[in-house]
Scaffold this active site. Structure first.
Site, mmCIF file in Angstrom:
data_model
loop_
_atom_site.group_PDB
_atom_site.id
_atom_site.type_symbol
_atom_site.label_atom_id
_atom_site.label_comp_id
_atom_site.label_asym_id
_atom_site.label_seq_id
_atom_site.Cartn_x
_atom_site.Cartn_y
_atom_site.Cartn_z
ATOM 1 N N THR A 191 0.851 -1.190 0.000
ATOM 2 C CA THR A 191 0.000 0.000 0.000
ATOM 3 C C THR A 191 0.885 1.237 0.000
ATOM 4 O OG1 THR A 191 -0.112 0.156 2.418
ATOM 5 C CG2 THR A 191 -1.768 -1.215 1.327
ATOM 6 N N THR A 233 -4.277 -0.574 9.259
ATOM 7 C CA THR A 233 -4.164 -1.365 8.033
ATOM 8 C C THR A 233 -5.017 -2.619 8.124
ATOM 9 O OG1 THR A 233 -1.923 -0.557 7.604
ATOM 10 C CG2 THR A 233 -2.562 -2.615 6.535
ATOM 11 N N ARG A 259 -7.668 -3.016 9.885
ATOM 12 C CA ARG A 259 -9.069 -2.598 9.782
ATOM 13 C C ARG A 259 -9.458 -2.357 8.335
ATOM 14 N NH1 ARG A 259 -12.844 1.197 8.939
ATOM 15 N NH2 ARG A 259 -11.313 2.292 7.676
ATOM 16 N N GLU A 275 -9.180 5.474 13.060
ATOM 17 C CA GLU A 275 -9.843 6.396 12.144
ATOM 18 C C GLU A 275 -10.788 7.308 12.922
ATOM 19 O OE1 GLU A 275 -9.507 6.832 8.753
ATOM 20 O OE2 GLU A 275 -7.764 5.537 9.019
#
Length: 299
Positions: A39, A68, A70, A268
């Site tokens: 990523t 990551t 999640r 988040e």
């Protein structure tokens, strides 16, 4: 041998991790067709999951920190595909992995490729899913970080006050939580809603949570006015904070907070004055140790 095939989605910052490289090579030497993708920016995890499924992969590996894991878990659950996930924890906290008994060394974590996958739950709020836990409180600077001074005062519960840099910044506000057979309202300082048990690098906020029982564990830290003013002294005097919590285990819970609630969703941020948290039973198949402490709800 076609079943001995997997794809590792690895956080870009771990590209030069020699332990990961050695673990991948060891798996390949053992006969696994193990590919690696990295990523780089937001959205990559979702795209790579979709590409892996389109290519016929049925085993994915999520390599990175809690965020990551999640992202990849959410993308895989949304795809509703017959694929399973191995967790390769490479973050600093690794809270879900630790609570689940997933090894923290890459080689041992990849050994879970050989363990049958089990269906586990995810939590969902506002169209976003979480693998581990949502923590929240009131304050304009809620992030994933917690003041070291606050940790000394509150111990494990400090993580509930994510981002509050000084104890004086703690603020209570009126909140109402409602779910099946459960209704609580009053002034609250913070709360945790767990699919897993711990947050903040090992602090058990939802100590009895199971990841396969179809329920979310709710931990509320109430804040009566007299408690807000004396909490620091109470805790400094040896009163454990755990007995201050109100706890429940529910398939869903709706939270209303007139001032708005700042939520940390596996790293988040999320904010709202009315939020509905729902358990998504069996949303994801994960290769966990057979004796994982988080398994047992569906047995």
């Amino acid at each position: 041998m076609s079943e001995r095939k997997a794809l590792l989605i690895l956080h870009g910052k771990q590209a030069l991790n020699e332990e990961v490289r050695a673990a991948v090579e060891a798996r390949r030497a053992a006969g696994w067709d193990l590919q690696v993708r990295l990523t780089w920016e937001a959205g990559d995890a979702q795209r790579l999951v979709q590409e892996a499924l389109a290519a016929g992969h049925t085993r994915l590996i999520a390599g990175g920190g809690d965020g990551t894991l999640r992202d990849i878990a959410e993308a895989l659950a949304n795809a509703d595909a017959p694929a399973s996930l191995v967790l390769l924890p490479l973050g600093t906290a690794n809270d879900f992995a630790r609570a689940a008994g997933v090894p923290l060394t890459p080689a041992a974590a990849l050994d879970l490729l050989d363990v049958p996958a089990r269906a586990i739950d995810l939590g969902e709020v506002g169209g976003q899913m979480f693998l581990n836990m949502a923590t929240g409180g009131f304050g304009s600077q809620v992030t994933a970080n917690t003041s070291e001074d606050l940790k000394k005062v509150l111990g494990g519960a400090a993580y509930l006050f994510t981002g509050l840099s000084r104890f004086a910044e703690l603020s209570a506000a009126y909140g109402e939580l409602q779910g099946p057979g459960f209704h609580w309202h009053g002034e609250l300082l913070a709360l945790g809603i767990g699919n897993g048990r711990q947050a903040g690098g090992g602090h058990e906020l939802c100590p009895g949570a199971l990841a396969d029982d179809g329920l979310l564990d709710i931990s509320i830290l109430p804040a009566p006015q007299e408690l807000v003013g004396t909490l620091k002294n109470l805790l400094a005097g040896g009163l454990g904070i755990d007995n201050l919590f109100v706890r429940a285990r529910l398939p869903w819970v709706e939270i209303k907070a007139s001032r708005g609630l700042d939520i940390n969703l596996d790293g988040e941020p999320l904010q709202g004055d009315t939020l509905r948290f729902t358990a998504r039973p069996g949303a994801l198949r994960v290769h966990l140790p057979e004796d994982s402490p988080l398994l047992g709800g569906a047995r």
